[in-house]
Design an enzyme around this catalytic site. Structure first.
Site, PDB file in Angstrom:
ATOM      1  N   LYS A  66      -2.589  50.843  34.409  1.00 44.50           N
ATOM      2  CA  LYS A  66      -1.428  51.573  34.950  1.00 44.50           C
ATOM      3  C   LYS A  66      -1.655  51.903  36.414  1.00 44.50           C
ATOM      4  O   LYS A  66      -0.765  51.755  37.245  1.00 44.50           O
ATOM      5  CB  LYS A  66      -1.176  52.851  34.142  1.00 44.50           C
ATOM      6  CG  LYS A  66      -0.552  52.589  32.785  1.00 44.50           C
ATOM      7  CD  LYS A  66      -0.530  53.815  31.887  1.00 44.50           C
ATOM      8  CE  LYS A  66      -0.139  53.421  30.466  1.00 44.50           C
ATOM      9  NZ  LYS A  66      -0.348  54.467  29.468  1.00 44.50           N
ATOM     10  N   ASP A 100       7.103  58.806  29.925  1.00 51.15           N
ATOM     11  CA  ASP A 100       6.872  58.228  28.595  1.00 51.15           C
ATOM     12  C   ASP A 100       8.075  58.452  27.673  1.00 51.15           C
ATOM     13  O   ASP A 100       8.163  57.840  26.613  1.00 51.15           O
ATOM     14  CB  ASP A 100       5.648  58.897  27.941  1.00 51.15           C
ATOM     15  CG  ASP A 100       4.378  58.086  28.095  1.00 51.15           C
ATOM     16  OD1 ASP A 100       4.459  56.848  28.086  1.00 51.15           O
ATOM     17  OD2 ASP A 100       3.300  58.709  28.224  1.00 51.15           O
ATOM     18  N   GLN A 122      -2.260  60.358  28.799  1.00 50.83           N
ATOM     19  CA  GLN A 122      -2.659  59.240  27.945  1.00 50.83           C
ATOM     20  C   GLN A 122      -3.047  59.745  26.553  1.00 50.83           C
ATOM     21  O   GLN A 122      -3.824  60.694  26.424  1.00 50.83           O
ATOM     22  CB  GLN A 122      -3.824  58.473  28.592  1.00 50.83           C
ATOM     23  CG  GLN A 122      -4.230  57.214  27.859  1.00 50.83           C
ATOM     24  CD  GLN A 122      -3.145  56.137  27.828  1.00 50.83           C
ATOM     25  OE1 GLN A 122      -2.359  55.984  28.755  1.00 50.83           O
ATOM     26  NE2 GLN A 122      -3.087  55.386  26.749  1.00 50.83           N
TER      27      GLN A 122
END
Ligand code: GUN
Length: 302
Positions: free
Chosen positions: A54, A121, A98
């Protein structure tokens, strides 16, 4: 017959090139560089790889990547304090924690603390609700990437029977919502199967589009797939596999495999995504896209 490969890696490269151009235009017009803050707690090896990918993708697309690598012992209140700071920071447009977090931390409480405007997200209940009502703020990256893969490969979803195996909040449930939306990449008839589904192969064999997101290595076998179906593999599993080396000797190697038994299913399916090089690169790409769109909206609201 052998299925056509859906090359997620190549498609991700194309979309990233588009995003890079859009970022350059945005920076020129606004003098603001889109920035993504990524928080990683602990030493999970898979998470470390995802986070590195990422970060690299962000920088390559001309965005800023702010990495927070925190020790396993980090407390919930320390994490909440960091998220509070990033929520208020006008130079940060996306915040990503994460997963999985260490067991001692209440994951929901942490994810709920991210302001919906920066929740790239799309895990916040507000964003989940907006998706469910068909007026999304952000789309969750893996389902969004899969939808892009289908649309850009000119695979029709309208009127098709899409069967999803897996009911997770990250993939299964939001994937069902996206395929149900009205319009391009939607309008499908959707069935969601899971570990308690009875007669699973009977249902999967009815799928025009079969999406495997269960986290079990090579779970989907050829006898579960309708001839000509589109098979999308979301799995990322490690498995000891026997291979023949250059001297003709058999040996065991630890390989990354999906939720689909690729070798047998590719003989039945019409289209199939490989692992690696299928869905994974698209997930990372859609995070970039969400960060840019977050930045656009936050700058417009100033
Ligand atoms: N871990 C596995 N998949 C994901 C994802 O899509 N987002 C985050 N934040 N963590 C994950």
């Amino acid at each position: 017959m052998s299925a056509q490969i859906l090359d997620g890696k190549l498609m991700a490269e194309n979309i990233r090139a588009e995003i890079k151009d859009e970022v350059a235009k945005f920076v020129e017009e606004t003098k603001v560089q889109p920035a993504l803050a990524v928080i990683l707690v602990g030493e999970n090896p898979a998470s470390q790889v995802y986070v590195r990918n990422k970060e690299a993708a962000c920088v390559k697309a001309g965005m800023k990547s702010l990495m927070y690598r925190l020790p396993e012992e980090t407390t919930s209140s320390e994490l909440l304090e960091l998220i509070g700071k990033l929520n208020k920071d006008a130079d940060v447009h996306g915040i990503l924690v994460q997963l999985p977090l260490p067991k001692s931390i209440d994951e929901k409480k942490i994810l709920d603390a991210i302001v919906p405007e920066k929740d790239v997200d799309a895990f916040h209940p507000t964003n989940v609700g907006l998706i469910s009502q068909g007026r999304p703020n952000f789309l969750p990256c893996t389902p969004y990437g899969i939808q892009q893969l289908l649309v850009r490969s000119k695979i029709e979803t309208k009127g098709k029977h899409a069967v999803i195996i897996g009911r997770s909040d990250i993939v299964g449930k939001p994937m069902a919502l996206l395929l149900l939306q009205k319009g391009l990449g939607g309008d499908a008839t959707v069935t969601v199967c899971h570990s308690r589904t009875a007669n699973l192969p009977e249902i999967t064999k009815q799928a025009d589009i079969l999406i495997a997101a269960i986290g079990q290595a090579e779970f989907v076998t050829a006898d579960m797939v309708k001839p000509g179906a589109v098979v999308i593999d979301v799995g990322m599993n490690r498995k000891e596999k026997e291979v023949v080396d250059e001297n003709g000797e058999k040996k065991l190697v630890n390989k990354l495999v999906g939720d689909v038994d690729f070798e047998s299913v590719k003989e039945v399916a019409g289209w199939i995504t490989p692992v690696p090089g299928g869905v994974g690169p698209l997930t990372v790409t859609m995070i970039l896209y969400n960060t840019l769109n977050g930045a656009r909206r936050q700058v417009a609201a100033r």
